[in-house]
Design an enzyme around this catalytic site. Structure first.
Site, PDB file in Angstrom:
ATOM      1  N   GLU A 174      63.329   7.045  45.587  1.00 45.02           N
ATOM      2  CA  GLU A 174      63.239   8.157  44.639  1.00 45.02           C
ATOM      3  C   GLU A 174      63.617   7.768  43.221  1.00 45.02           C
ATOM      4  O   GLU A 174      62.948   8.165  42.262  1.00 45.02           O
ATOM      5  CB  GLU A 174      64.118   9.326  45.105  1.00 45.02           C
ATOM      6  CG  GLU A 174      63.594  10.074  46.318  1.00 45.02           C
ATOM      7  CD  GLU A 174      63.919   9.418  47.643  1.00 45.02           C
ATOM      8  OE1 GLU A 174      64.615   8.377  47.643  1.00 45.02           O
ATOM      9  OE2 GLU A 174      63.477   9.913  48.697  1.00 45.02           O
ATOM     10  N   HIS A 243      70.489  18.438  53.946  1.00 44.12           N
ATOM     11  CA  HIS A 243      69.082  18.799  53.792  1.00 44.12           C
ATOM     12  C   HIS A 243      68.879  20.291  53.528  1.00 44.12           C
ATOM     13  O   HIS A 243      67.776  20.794  53.664  1.00 44.12           O
ATOM     14  CB  HIS A 243      68.290  18.441  55.048  1.00 44.12           C
ATOM     15  CG  HIS A 243      68.055  16.973  55.222  1.00 44.12           C
ATOM     16  ND1 HIS A 243      69.021  16.111  55.674  1.00 44.12           N
ATOM     17  CD2 HIS A 243      66.965  16.218  55.018  1.00 44.12           C
ATOM     18  CE1 HIS A 243      68.522  14.892  55.743  1.00 44.12           C
ATOM     19  NE2 HIS A 243      67.278  14.921  55.350  1.00 44.12           N
TER      20      HIS A 243
HETATM   21  C1  LIG Z   1      66.597   9.676  50.069  1.00 45.75           C
HETATM   22  C2  LIG Z   1      65.746  10.251  51.140  1.00 45.75           C
HETATM   23  N1  LIG Z   1      64.414  10.328  50.942  1.00 45.75           N
HETATM   24  C3  LIG Z   1      63.620  10.837  51.906  1.00 45.75           C
HETATM   25  C4  LIG Z   1      64.151  11.279  53.086  1.00 45.75           C
HETATM   26  C5  LIG Z   1      63.243  11.866  54.177  1.00 45.75           C
HETATM   27  N2  LIG Z   1      63.137  10.913  55.271  1.00 45.75           N
HETATM   28  C6  LIG Z   1      63.956  11.012  56.336  1.00 45.75           C
HETATM   29  S1  LIG Z   1      63.757   9.759  57.392  1.00 45.75           S
HETATM   30  C7  LIG Z   1      62.533   9.068  56.479  1.00 45.75           C
HETATM   31  C8  LIG Z   1      61.887   7.812  56.955  1.00 45.75           C
HETATM   32  C9  LIG Z   1      62.843   6.684  57.095  1.00 45.75           C
HETATM   33  O1  LIG Z   1      62.274   5.612  57.779  1.00 45.75           O
HETATM   34  P1  LIG Z   1      63.100   4.340  58.236  1.00 45.75           P
HETATM   35  O2  LIG Z   1      64.082   3.957  57.204  1.00 45.75           O
HETATM   36  O3  LIG Z   1      62.114   3.313  58.629  1.00 45.75           O
HETATM   37  O4  LIG Z   1      63.931   4.826  59.504  1.00 45.75           O
HETATM   38  P2  LIG Z   1      63.398   5.382  60.897  1.00 45.75           P
HETATM   39  O5  LIG Z   1      63.209   6.850  60.720  1.00 45.75           O
HETATM   40  O6  LIG Z   1      62.160   4.663  61.244  1.00 45.75           O
HETATM   41  O7  LIG Z   1      64.513   5.138  61.861  1.00 45.75           O
HETATM   42  C10 LIG Z   1      62.305   9.833  55.335  1.00 45.75           C
HETATM   43  C11 LIG Z   1      61.291   9.539  54.309  1.00 45.75           C
HETATM   44  C12 LIG Z   1      65.556  11.206  53.234  1.00 45.75           C
HETATM   45  N3  LIG Z   1      66.170  11.660  54.326  1.00 45.75           N
HETATM   46  N4  LIG Z   1      66.323  10.676  52.265  1.00 45.75           N
END
Ligand SMILES: Cc1ncc(C[n+]2csc(CCOP(=O)(O)OP(=O)(O)O)c2C)c(N)n1
Ligand SMILES: [Mg+2]
Lengths: 438, 330
Positions: A174, A243
Site C-alpha cells: 500500500e 478490519h
Molecule cells: C496491509 C494489508 N493489505 C491487504 C490486506 C488484505 N489481505 C489479507 S490476506 C491477503 C493476501 C496475503 O497473501 P499471503 O501473504 O501470500 O498469505 P496467505 O494468505 O497466502 O497465507 C490480503 C491482500 C491486509 N490484510 N493487509
C-alpha cells in the site's frame, strides 16, 4: 454411515444461494475438500467443498435450483475410505493454470440508464467506467482490482473493457503503490486508487497526508494532485478490530484532502464522478454492507453531484438527525418508528464530510431547533464533535436543547457477535437519545 | 552466497518423531475441516483463513525449537496455535466468539495470542508480523537469553516494504530471527508470478546479507532438516536466516473466495500427490512404524478431540457485556 451435506454459508451475509452446477454424480467418491457443486450468491459464484469422505449416494437438489437456504441438505454421502499415491512436491507454478479454467461469461460494463434500479456496487463501477471512457488519463490501481474483478466485485468487468494498462493489479504494497499513484498524478494522470479496505490505507497514511494533501500548498500552487482514493470504510461484519473501523474523522482532519462518504445509490455514482474530475486529492469512503443496496439512478448522462453539498434525505419538524453513510439507514429506521408517535425527524445526509456543508446543517437546526448527530466512528475528535462545534458557533441561538451525539463506543471492534452489536450505534440508543431532548 | 538445493537427503526421523508429526498435522487438518464446517453453519463469522495443505511447515518447525523460543504469524494462524500446544478448546471457542476463547471472544480467528505458549499472534495486517517478530528477536538479544524467534509470513506479504526495513535492521544488529515465508503460491487471487519481480523468495535477503533457502514445505522431513539447520545457526549467534517454504493452500483464501485464479486440476494434483499427511502416513506404514489399524485409531482419537472442541465452544457462553470496555488499558 450416511452423512448429509448442507448448503453452507459462504460469507457472513449469505442466507440463501443458487446451485448452478453439480460437479459430482451419484456413485462418485469424494474426499474432504473435493469440490462438489457451484453455488451462486449475491456476491459471486463459489465451489462448495465436501467436508466428509465417502461415496455420493443421493443428490437432493436439481442443478439450477435457486434460493436454497443455508443449512438445507443438498446431498447424501456414504462414508468409506480410499488410498492415495505419493509424489514429490516441486511447486512449479503453472502459469496456465488460471487460463485453463473455463472462463465465465464476464458481464461487460454497460452503464445503468437514468431511472433504472441498480446496486451501490454497480453504481460505483459505472461511474468509474464512464469517467474512464471520457478521459484516458483516468486509470484504476489496487490489489485484486483486475483479474480477480475486485475483492468486493466493485471493479467487475473493467479489466475486460479497459485492459491491463488501465486496470492495474498491484502487489500488497500500500505505501509503495500509493506513493507511485501520487507521483503519477503530479505529472497529470488521474489515478483512482482502490484500497481493498480503508483499514489498509493506514499503511499509506504518510503519502496520503504528506505527499497528496500538501504538495499543492508547499509548491505555492504549482503541482496539484488529481487523485481519488476509494474503498470500503467502517465496520464490516465480524472481522474484528483491525478490519472494522470508521476512519472518516482521520481524513477529515487534514487540510488539502476532500472527504466524501455517500449513502444512496445515486450519490455514489454522482459523487464518484465528481471526485474523479476534481483536481484535488479526494478520499471516497464506501461501505461494504451498503454495496448490495438497490436504488434508483436519477442522474442524467454526464451529470455529477457536486462535492460539498449535503442533502435533506427526509423532511421533518421535530428534530434534525445528521449522519453519513450506513448510519443514515439507522436514522431512517428510527424516523419510521417515531412517525407512529407523531414525531417527525428531518434527516441530513452529509454526503461530503470535508468541505462540510454548514449552510444545510444550520438551516435545518433553525427549522427543528433540536439535533442528534449519529456516526459510527469513535466519539473523541470525531465527525460529530466537529458538527456540534459548527452548530454551537453558528446556530446556538436557535437551539432548544443541547445537541447530543450517538457514536461508536470507544473500543476496538470486538469479534463476538453480542459485543460487536453493542459497540455500534443502535436503534434503541438513537430513540432514547432523541426522546431525551424532545 | 550459495543457494541450497531443494530436497536434501531425508533426515531419517525416528519412529517417535514421525508419529508425533503425523498426529499434530492430522490434528490441524481435522480442526480446520471442522472450522470450515462450522463456518458453513454460521457458528463462526467474519474472515476465517484455513491452513489445510500447509500443515507440515508449522509442525516441522515447531519440532525444531525449544520452549523458550517464540512464534509469531499472520491471520492464517490456527495451525500455528495448535502446533504451539495451545488448547483446541480455547482456539475453537475463540472462533465461535465465546468467553473461553484465547481472546475472550474479542479477537476471533485472526487475533489470538498465548503468552504461556510463547505465541505472539495472529496479526491481520499483511506484513505486520515481520517487524513485530524482528522485535521479539531484538528482545532476545537484549536479554541475552539465547532464544530464537520464528517469524512467519506469506508470499504476498513478502512484497511489503516493512519486510525489508526489518531485514536490514535484523542483519545490522545480528538478531536471532528466522523468517519463514510460507509460499503457498497465491496471495488471495494473485500468484507469485504476477506479484513478484524476484520469484525466488529465499533470495529476498541477498542485499542485506541474509542467507536463505527454499524448502519442500509439503515434506515434513525436509522441513525439519532445514529448520534444525536454521535454528542452530541463529542460536549460535549467526544472525537472521530465511526459510522459504514451498507449500500450497487447498481451500480458498478465506471462506468466500470464488477461486477463479487457479484450476480445480491444480488443486487436485497437489492433493493427490503431495499431501504432507498422506505421504507421511504411507512412509510410516512402509517403514512398519505403525499399522493401518493403529493409524485408524489415531484418526478416531483426533476426530474426537476436534469434535469435543466444537462441543465445548458451542457450550461456552458469549462474553458478558462488561467485556466490551475491558482490556483497553491496564
Ligand atoms: C496491509 C494489508 N493489505 C491487504 C490486506 C488484505 N489481505 C489479507 S490476506 C491477503 C493476501 C496475503 O497473501 P499471503 O501473504 O501470500 O498469505 P496467505 O494468505 O497466502 O497465507 C490480503 C491482500 C491486509 N490484510 N493487509
Ligand atoms: Mg500466499
Amino acid at each position: 454411515m450416511k452423512i448429509e451435506i448442507l448448503m453452507p454459508a459462504m460469507s457472513p451475509s449469505m442466507t440463501e444461494g443458487n446451485l448452478t452446477k453439480w460437479f459430482v454424480k451419484v456413485g462418485d467418491f469424494l474426499r474432504v475438500g473435493d469440490p462438489i457443486a457451484e453455488i451462486e450468491t449475491d456476491k459471486a459464484a463459489m465451489d462448495v467443498e465436501s467436508d466428509s469422505e465417502g461415496t455420493v449416494i443421493e443428490l437432493l437438489v436439481e442443478q439450477g435450483q435457486e434460493k436454497i437456504g443455508i443449512k438445507t441438505p443438498i446431498a447424501v454421502i456414504d462414508t468409506n475410505t480410499e488410498k492415495l499415491k505419493g509424489k514429490l512436491f516441486t511447486n512449479t507454478i503453472d502459469d496456465q493454470s488460471a487460463t485453463k479454467i473455463k472462463k465465465e461469461e464476464v458481464k461487460i460494463t454497460k452503464s445503468t440508464d437514468q431511472g433504472s434500479q441498480t446496486t451501490v456496487r454497480e453504481a460505483i463501477r459505472d461511474a468509474l467506467a464512464e469517467e474512464m471512457r471520457l478521459d484516458s488519463d483516468v486509470f484504476v490501481m489496487g490489489e485484486e482490482v483486475a483479474e480477480y474483478q475486485g475483492a468486493y466485485k466493485v471493479t467487475q468487468g473493467l479489466l475486460q473493457e479497459f485492459g491491463p494498462s488501465r486496470i492495474i493489479d498491484t502487489p500488497i504494497t500500500e505505501n509503495g503503490f500509493t506513493g507511485i499513484a501520487i507521483g503519477a498524478s503530479f505529472s497529470g494522470l488521474k489515478p483512482v486508487v482502490e484500497f481493498m479496505t480503508f483499514n489498509f490505507s493506514l499503511q499509506a497514511m504518510d503519502h496520503i497526508i504528506n505527499s497528496a494533501a500538501k504538495t499543492l500548498y508547499m509548491g505555492g500552487g504549482q503541482l496539484n494532485c488529481p487523485i481519488v482514493f476509494r474503498g470500503p470504510n467502517g465496520a464490516a461484519a465480524r472481522v474484528a478490530a483491525q478490519h472494522s473501523q470508521d476512519l472518516t474523522a482521520w481524513f477529515s482532519h487534514i487540510p488539502g484532502l476532500k472527504v466524501i462518504s455517500p449513502y444512496t445509490v445515486n450519490d455514489h455514482k454522482g459523487l464518484l464522478k465528481a471526485a474523479i474530475r476534481d483536481p484535488n486529492p479526494v478520499i471516497f469512503l464506501e461501505n461494504e454492507i451498503l454495496y448490495g443496496d438497490v436504488g434508483k439512478v436519477s442522474l442524467k448522462d454526464d451529470e455529477i453531484i457536486p462535492i460539498g453539498k449535503a442533502n435533506i434525505l427526509r423532511e421533518g419538524m421535530d428534530i434534525t438527525l445528521i449522519s453519513h453513510s450506513i448510519n443514515l439507514r439507522l436514522c431512517e429506521e428510527v424516523a419510521d418508528i417515531l412517525i407512529k408517535e407523531k414525531i417527525t425527524c428531518e434527516i441530513v445526509d452529509l454526503r461530503t464530510i470535508k468541505p462540510l456543508d454548514k449552510n444545510t446543517i444550520v438551516k435545518s437546526i433553525k427549522k427543528t431547533n433540536k439535533c442528534v448527530v449519529v456516526e459510527q466512528g469513535w466519539s473523541q475528535s470525531g465527525v460529530s464533535s466537529e458538527i456540534i462545534s459548527v452548530i454551537m458557533e453558528e446556530a446556538f441561538d436557535w437551539l432548544d436543547a443541547p445537541v447530543v451525539r450517538l457514536t461508536g463506543k470507544e473500543v476496538p471492534m470486538p469479534y463476538a457477535e453480542n459485543l460487536e452489536k453493542m459497540a455500534l450505534p443502535s436503534k434503541e440508543e438513537l430513540i432514547k437519545a432523541i426522546k431525551n431532548i424532545l | 552466497m550459495t543457494k541450497k538445493p531443494l530436497n536434501k537427503k531425508s533426515s531419517n526421523l525416528t519412529k517417535k518423531q514421525m508419529m508425533e508429526a503425523y498426529e499434530k498435522m492430522l490434528l490441524i487438518r481435522r480442526f480446520e475441516e471442522k472450522a470450515g464446517q462450522s463456518y458453513g453453519l454460521g457458528k463462526i463469522g467474519g474472515f476465517c483463513h484455513l491452513y489445510i495443505g500447509q500443515e507440515a511447515v508449522v509442525v516441522g518447525l515447531q519440532m525444531c525449537i525449544e520452549k523458550k523460543d517464540q512464534v509469531i504469524t499472520t491471520y492464517r494462524d490456527h495451525g500455528h496455535m495448535l502446533a504451539c500446544g495451545m488448547n483446541p478448546n480455547g482456539v475453537m471457542s475463540e472462533l465461535y466468539g465465546r468467553i473461553d476463547g484465547y481472546s475472550k471472544g474479542k479477537g476471533g480467528s485472526m487475533h489470538m495470542f498465548s503468552k504461556d505458549s510463547n505465541f505472539f499472534g495472529g496479526h491481520g495486517i499483511v506484513g505486520a508480523s515481520v517487524p513485530l517478530g524482528t522485535g521479539l528477536a531484538f528482545s532476545n538479544k537484549y536479554k541475552n537469553n539465547n532464544a530464537v524467534t520464528l517469524t512467519y509470513f506469506g508470499d504476498g506479504a513478502a512484497n511489503q516494504g516493512q519486510v525489508y526495513e526489518s531485514f536490514n535492521m535484523a542483519k545490522l544488529w545480528n538478531l536471532p530471527c528466522i523468517y519463514i515465508i510460507e509460499n503457498n503460491r497465491y496471495a488471495m487471487g494473485t500468484s507469485v508470478q504476477r506479484s513478484s519481480a524476484q520469484k525466488d523468495l529465499s533470495q529476498r535477503g541477498v542485499s542485506f546479507g541474509i542467507d536463505g533457502e527454499q524448502v519442500d514445505g509439503m515434506n515434513i522431513e525436509s522441513v525439519i532438516e532445514a529448520g534444525k539447520r536454521a535454528v542452530q545457526k541463529t542460536r549460535s549467534n549467526e544472525g537472521p536466516y530465511i526459510l522459504e517454504m514451498l507449500t500450497y493452500r487447498y481451500r480458498g483464501h478465506s471462506m468466500s473466495d470464488p477461486a477463479q485464479y487457479r484450476s480445480r486440476d491444480e488443486v487436485k494434483e497437489v492433493r493427490d500427490f503431495s499431501d504432507p499427511i498422506e505421504n507421511l502416513k504411507n512412509k510410516i506404514i512402509s517403514k512398519k512404524f505403525s499399522t493401518e489399524e493403529e493409524i485408524k485409531k489415531i484418526n478416531t482419537e483426533i476426530k474426537n478431540i476436534v469434535d469435543l472442541s466444537a462441543e465445548f465452544a458451542a457450550e461456552s457462553p458469549f462474553p458478558p457485556a462488561d467485556e466490551l470496555f475491558k482490556d483497553i488499558y491496564i
